[in-house]
Design a protein around this motif. Structure first.
Motif, PDB file in Angstrom:
ATOM      1  N   ALA A   1       0.834  -1.217   0.000  1.00 39.28           N
ATOM      2  CA  ALA A   1       0.000   0.000   0.000  1.00 39.28           C
ATOM      3  C   ALA A   1       0.865   1.262   0.000  1.00 39.28           C
ATOM      4  O   ALA A   1       0.560   2.237   0.675  1.00 39.28           O
ATOM      5  CB  ALA A   1      -0.923  -0.001   1.217  1.00 39.28           C
ATOM      6  N   GLY A   2       1.962   1.219  -0.775  1.00 40.66           N
ATOM      7  CA  GLY A   2       2.781   2.431  -0.934  1.00 40.66           C
ATOM      8  C   GLY A   2       2.205   3.288  -2.044  1.00 40.66           C
ATOM      9  O   GLY A   2       1.029   3.159  -2.405  1.00 40.66           O
ATOM     10  N   PHE A   3       3.037   4.140  -2.631  1.00 39.45           N
ATOM     11  CA  PHE A   3       2.571   5.004  -3.713  1.00 39.45           C
ATOM     12  C   PHE A   3       1.917   4.173  -4.826  1.00 39.45           C
ATOM     13  O   PHE A   3       0.868   4.531  -5.347  1.00 39.45           O
ATOM     14  CB  PHE A   3       3.738   5.787  -4.304  1.00 39.45           C
ATOM     15  CG  PHE A   3       4.220   6.894  -3.414  1.00 39.45           C
ATOM     16  CD1 PHE A   3       3.529   8.095  -3.351  1.00 39.45           C
ATOM     17  CD2 PHE A   3       5.361   6.750  -2.636  1.00 39.45           C
ATOM     18  CE1 PHE A   3       3.963   9.128  -2.539  1.00 39.45           C
ATOM     19  CE2 PHE A   3       5.804   7.775  -1.822  1.00 39.45           C
ATOM     20  CZ  PHE A   3       5.101   8.968  -1.775  1.00 39.45           C
ATOM     21  N   ALA A   4       2.560   3.047  -5.187  1.00 38.41           N
ATOM     22  CA  ALA A   4       2.080   2.252  -6.316  1.00 38.41           C
ATOM     23  C   ALA A   4       0.798   1.504  -5.959  1.00 38.41           C
ATOM     24  O   ALA A   4      -0.210   1.595  -6.671  1.00 38.41           O
ATOM     25  CB  ALA A   4       3.173   1.275  -6.748  1.00 38.41           C
TER      26      ALA A   4
ATOM     27  N   LEU B   1       1.494  -6.553  -8.133  1.00 39.48           N
ATOM     28  CA  LEU B   1       2.627  -6.633  -7.210  1.00 39.48           C
ATOM     29  C   LEU B   1       3.242  -5.245  -7.057  1.00 39.48           C
ATOM     30  O   LEU B   1       3.806  -4.693  -8.003  1.00 39.48           O
ATOM     31  CB  LEU B   1       3.661  -7.630  -7.738  1.00 39.48           C
ATOM     32  CG  LEU B   1       3.158  -9.076  -7.850  1.00 39.48           C
ATOM     33  CD1 LEU B   1       4.111  -9.935  -8.670  1.00 39.48           C
ATOM     34  CD2 LEU B   1       2.954  -9.676  -6.463  1.00 39.48           C
ATOM     35  N   ALA B   2       3.091  -4.678  -5.869  1.00 38.74           N
ATOM     36  CA  ALA B   2       3.578  -3.306  -5.620  1.00 38.74           C
ATOM     37  C   ALA B   2       4.205  -3.240  -4.232  1.00 38.74           C
ATOM     38  O   ALA B   2       3.884  -2.365  -3.424  1.00 38.74           O
ATOM     39  CB  ALA B   2       2.414  -2.324  -5.735  1.00 38.74           C
ATOM     40  N   ALA B   3       5.112  -4.199  -3.964  1.00 42.74           N
ATOM     41  CA  ALA B   3       5.667  -4.335  -2.608  1.00 42.74           C
ATOM     42  C   ALA B   3       6.849  -3.402  -2.340  1.00 42.74           C
ATOM     43  O   ALA B   3       7.443  -3.439  -1.258  1.00 42.74           O
ATOM     44  CB  ALA B   3       6.072  -5.784  -2.360  1.00 42.74           C
ATOM     45  N   GLY B   4       7.203  -2.555  -3.313  1.00 48.25           N
ATOM     46  CA  GLY B   4       8.227  -1.526  -3.062  1.00 48.25           C
ATOM     47  C   GLY B   4       9.607  -2.098  -2.794  1.00 48.25           C
ATOM     48  O   GLY B   4       9.975  -3.168  -3.309  1.00 48.25           O
ATOM     49  N   SER B   5      10.380  -1.371  -2.004  1.00 49.22           N
ATOM     50  CA  SER B   5      11.785  -1.754  -1.812  1.00 49.22           C
ATOM     51  C   SER B   5      12.203  -1.602  -0.356  1.00 49.22           C
ATOM     52  O   SER B   5      11.510  -0.979   0.445  1.00 49.22           O
ATOM     53  CB  SER B   5      12.667  -0.859  -2.688  1.00 49.22           C
ATOM     54  OG  SER B   5      12.418   0.493  -2.367  1.00 49.22           O
ATOM     55  N   VAL B   6      13.356  -2.186  -0.058  1.00 46.85           N
ATOM     56  CA  VAL B   6      14.008  -1.998   1.249  1.00 46.85           C
ATOM     57  C   VAL B   6      15.422  -1.477   0.986  1.00 46.85           C
ATOM     58  O   VAL B   6      15.896  -1.521  -0.153  1.00 46.85           O
ATOM     59  CB  VAL B   6      14.086  -3.320   2.057  1.00 46.85           C
ATOM     60  CG1 VAL B   6      12.706  -3.803   2.453  1.00 46.85           C
ATOM     61  CG2 VAL B   6      14.833  -4.401   1.271  1.00 46.85           C
TER      62      VAL B   6
ATOM     63  N   LEU C   1      -6.538  -5.427  -0.719  1.00 50.04           N
ATOM     64  CA  LEU C   1      -5.201  -4.827  -0.576  1.00 50.04           C
ATOM     65  C   LEU C   1      -4.489  -5.449   0.627  1.00 50.04           C
ATOM     66  O   LEU C   1      -4.998  -5.399   1.750  1.00 50.04           O
ATOM     67  CB  LEU C   1      -5.360  -3.303  -0.379  1.00 50.04           C
ATOM     68  CG  LEU C   1      -4.106  -2.470  -0.153  1.00 50.04           C
ATOM     69  CD1 LEU C   1      -3.129  -2.589  -1.313  1.00 50.04           C
ATOM     70  CD2 LEU C   1      -4.487  -1.001   0.058  1.00 50.04           C
ATOM     71  N   ILE C   2      -3.321  -6.039   0.365  1.00 45.92           N
ATOM     72  CA  ILE C   2      -2.541  -6.651   1.456  1.00 45.92           C
ATOM     73  C   ILE C   2      -1.510  -5.635   1.927  1.00 45.92           C
ATOM     74  O   ILE C   2      -0.679  -5.172   1.133  1.00 45.92           O
ATOM     75  CB  ILE C   2      -1.803  -7.919   0.964  1.00 45.92           C
ATOM     76  CG1 ILE C   2      -2.800  -8.926   0.372  1.00 45.92           C
ATOM     77  CG2 ILE C   2      -1.011  -8.558   2.097  1.00 45.92           C
ATOM     78  CD1 ILE C   2      -2.129 -10.044  -0.414  1.00 45.92           C
ATOM     79  N   SER C   3      -1.562  -5.275   3.197  1.00 43.81           N
ATOM     80  CA  SER C   3      -0.610  -4.287   3.716  1.00 43.81           C
ATOM     81  C   SER C   3      -0.303  -4.575   5.183  1.00 43.81           C
ATOM     82  O   SER C   3      -1.213  -4.800   5.976  1.00 43.81           O
ATOM     83  CB  SER C   3      -1.207  -2.876   3.600  1.00 43.81           C
ATOM     84  OG  SER C   3      -0.394  -1.964   4.304  1.00 43.81           O
ATOM     85  N   PRO C   4       0.995  -4.561   5.544  1.00 45.37           N
ATOM     86  CA  PRO C   4       1.315  -4.816   6.954  1.00 45.37           C
ATOM     87  C   PRO C   4       0.885  -3.664   7.862  1.00 45.37           C
ATOM     88  O   PRO C   4       0.748  -3.835   9.063  1.00 45.37           O
ATOM     89  CB  PRO C   4       2.842  -4.968   6.956  1.00 45.37           C
ATOM     90  CG  PRO C   4       3.314  -4.337   5.691  1.00 45.37           C
ATOM     91  CD  PRO C   4       2.189  -4.397   4.710  1.00 45.37           C
ATOM     92  N   PHE C   5       0.681  -2.476   7.283  1.00 49.69           N
ATOM     93  CA  PHE C   5       0.320  -1.300   8.085  1.00 49.69           C
ATOM     94  C   PHE C   5      -1.019  -0.737   7.615  1.00 49.69           C
ATOM     95  O   PHE C   5      -1.427  -0.959   6.480  1.00 49.69           O
ATOM     96  CB  PHE C   5       1.400  -0.212   7.958  1.00 49.69           C
ATOM     97  CG  PHE C   5       2.792  -0.730   8.200  1.00 49.69           C
ATOM     98  CD1 PHE C   5       3.168  -1.182   9.457  1.00 49.69           C
ATOM     99  CD2 PHE C   5       3.716  -0.794   7.168  1.00 49.69           C
ATOM    100  CE1 PHE C   5       4.437  -1.686   9.690  1.00 49.69           C
ATOM    101  CE2 PHE C   5       4.995  -1.299   7.383  1.00 49.69           C
ATOM    102  CZ  PHE C   5       5.359  -1.747   8.643  1.00 49.69           C
ATOM    103  N   GLY C   6      -1.673   0.040   8.483  1.00 50.41           N
ATOM    104  CA  GLY C   6      -2.978   0.619   8.143  1.00 50.41           C
ATOM    105  C   GLY C   6      -2.849   1.979   7.476  1.00 50.41           C
ATOM    106  O   GLY C   6      -3.784   2.766   7.494  1.00 50.41           O
TER     107      GLY C   6
END
Ligand SMILES: Cc1cc2nc3c(=O)[nH]c(=O)nc-3n(C[C@H](O)[C@H](O)[C@H](O)COP(=O)(O)OP(=O)(O)OC[C@H]3O[C@@H](n4cnc5c(N)ncnc54)[C@H](O)[C@@H]3O)c2cc1C
Length: 433
Positions: free
Chosen positions: A11-14, A108-113, A35-40
């Motif tokens: 649930a980032g920008f993308a 797939l929009a899991a971003g980066s670390v 939407l799967i997101s570890p944070f709200g």
């Protein structure tokens, strides 16, 4: 017939913007959006350095998903894998339970670390600036160093606690260094026992100049501004070894240091590698329509994907920026909706809008639409850009209110102590999540 289910990972920008646009494009009877997101929340990462610097409250850059999205179902957890043949995603919820989620379309929009290198001590001792926990941790940690240095009689301990190092001369490293350096120089007034000459900030990069994405002149302006404020900038330099209280650099010097902040590049979120799909430097290979070859029902975008940069051509891929992630999300949502309506997908094509870099206080450098700006005009453009890009009116009001309050009342230097028992390292707050 069950309605098709669109599952979005991240649930980032993308991811957030894909869900938001899909809600507009598809009626509830046409598709279920999950939407799967570890944070709200959806995090406005470009303002993380201002949270660390105490200019903004952490909540001001966390857009609440329950408020921003109307009918998307949120699954609190992380995707840990996927079976593209069976069309299921494996999700580990925040309570530790694992479920398999069926999908008809997968985004797939899991971003980066933060990307870490094989440097002794890096994962254990360096801190990142990629998520809210790290920004809040760093602020507490930096204030704690001033408090502990002030309370210490040991000269070597004082030197290490007042020695700060930032690795990475891109926008993330420069903004982090600028904001935290300003925090410490202003804070020294409240620590009369500390000799200001002992405070040391060093910014290093293996590249020959700062902020290469902003061009020669603006990079040089940023370098001059920071040097003038006392930051020791060393280019063509990296870390050789990091210990708890010192760092050895590749230029042969050893600095006393208890705070090393590592911002030298990003790599896709670990779930991307777990999928075992074709990748370009870790990023998922997709076509210009954001679909995976051989899996037209799977889309990838943002930092997690190597999206062809059609504006540049020559096999170039889009850099990992919020600007691209937001705009790719509109194309991803359009293409997902088009696929459900039996219509054609469209390619992602976007010209660079420029870049803004906050140097703390009234200082900034910016290049909107190719126009080079410095000083107050650049800071006005920088703040205007952030206000326009934050996800809601409420978020804008919070950010603008924080800026005003900070300008008028300054920083209270409150150390929350929430992380006193954590190391706050890359291994602790990023790579273990
Ligand atoms: C300090 C800093 C300053 C920046 N400044 C700028 C700037 O000025 N301009 C600019 O254009 N860009 C800037 N960026 C870069 C920009 O923030 C990123 O390019 C952008 O966030 C990428 O968007 P994304 O949605 O792909 O990934 P992210 O925003 O990282 O979002 C990915 C989301 O996926 C979640 N996630 C990860 N793994 C999983 C999983 N397995 N399951 C479910 N969810 C998962 C994460 O928690 C996260 O919420 C900056 C970045 C930083 C760190």
């Amino acid at each position: 017939m069950p309605v098709p289910r669109i599952v979005i990972v991240g649930a980032g920008f993308a991811g957030y913007n894909t869900a938001r646009v899909l809600e507009r494009l598809l009626r509830p009877a046409k598709a279920e959006i999950v939407l799967i997101s570890p944070f709200g929340y959806t995090l406005y990462q470009p303002l993380l350095p201002q949270v660390a610097g105490g200019v903004l409250d952490p909540r001001s850059i966390a857009g609440p998903l329950h408020r921003l999205l109307r009918r998307t179902q949120l699954i609190p957890g992380k995707a840990t894998g996927a079976d593209l043949g069976e069309r299921t995603v494996e999700v580990t919820k925040i309570d530790g339970r694992t479920v398999a989620l069926r999908y008809d379309r997968l985004v797939l929009a899991a971003g980066s670390v933060t990307r870490s290198l094989d440097i002794p001590g890096l994962r254990e001792h360096a801190h990142g600036m990629k998520n809210l926990a790290e920004a809040v941790y760093l602020r507490d940690h930096v204030i704690a160093q001033l408090e502990l240095a002030s309370a210490s009689m040991d000269a070597s301990e004082r030197a290490a606690r007042l020695g700060f190092l930032v690795v990475g001369g891109g926008y993330s490293g420069v903004e982090t260094c600028a904001n935290l350096q300003l925090l410490t120089t202003k804070a020294l007034r409240r620590f009369p026992r500390l000799d200001p000459a002992l405070l040391s900030w060093t910014l290093i990069d293996v590249a020959p100049k700062l902020l290469p994405e902003l061009g020669e002149r603006l990079g040089a302006v940023a370098q001059r501004r920071l040097s003038h404020r006392g930051v020791d900038i060393r280019l063509k330099t990296s870390i050789e070894r990091l210990d708890a209280d010192r760092v050895r650099l590749t230029d042969g010097s050893t600095l006393p240091c208890r705070t090393a902040i590592w911002t030298a590049g990003v790599t896709p979120s670990p779930v991307v590698a777990a999928l075992d799909l074709p990748a370009d430097r870790g990023r998922l290979v997709v076509g210009a329509d954001l679909r995976l070859a051989g899996h037209p029902e799977v889309y990838a975008l943002g930092d997690a994907a190597a999206v062809p940069d059609l504006a540049k051509g020559d096999g170039a891929v889009c850099p990992p920026t919020a600007q691209h992630a937001i705009r790719q999300a509109k194309v991803a949502a359009h293409n997902v909706a088009a696929s459900l309506h039996g219509r054609d997908a469209r390619p992602y094509r976007h010209r660079d809008l420029g870049m803004v870099v906050d140097l703390g206080g009234v200082q900034a450098v910016a290049r909107p639409f190719g126009v080079e700006l410095t000083g107050v005009p650049a800071q006005l453009v920088t703040r205007g850009y952030h206000l326009l890009t934050t996800p809601s009116v409420q978020a804008r009001a919070r950010v603008a209110g924080d800026w005003l309050l900070h300008a008028v009342a300054g920083d209270d230097l409150i150390r929350l102590g929430l992380f006193d028992t954590r190391t706050g390292s890359l291994a602790d707050l990023e790579h273990s999540l």
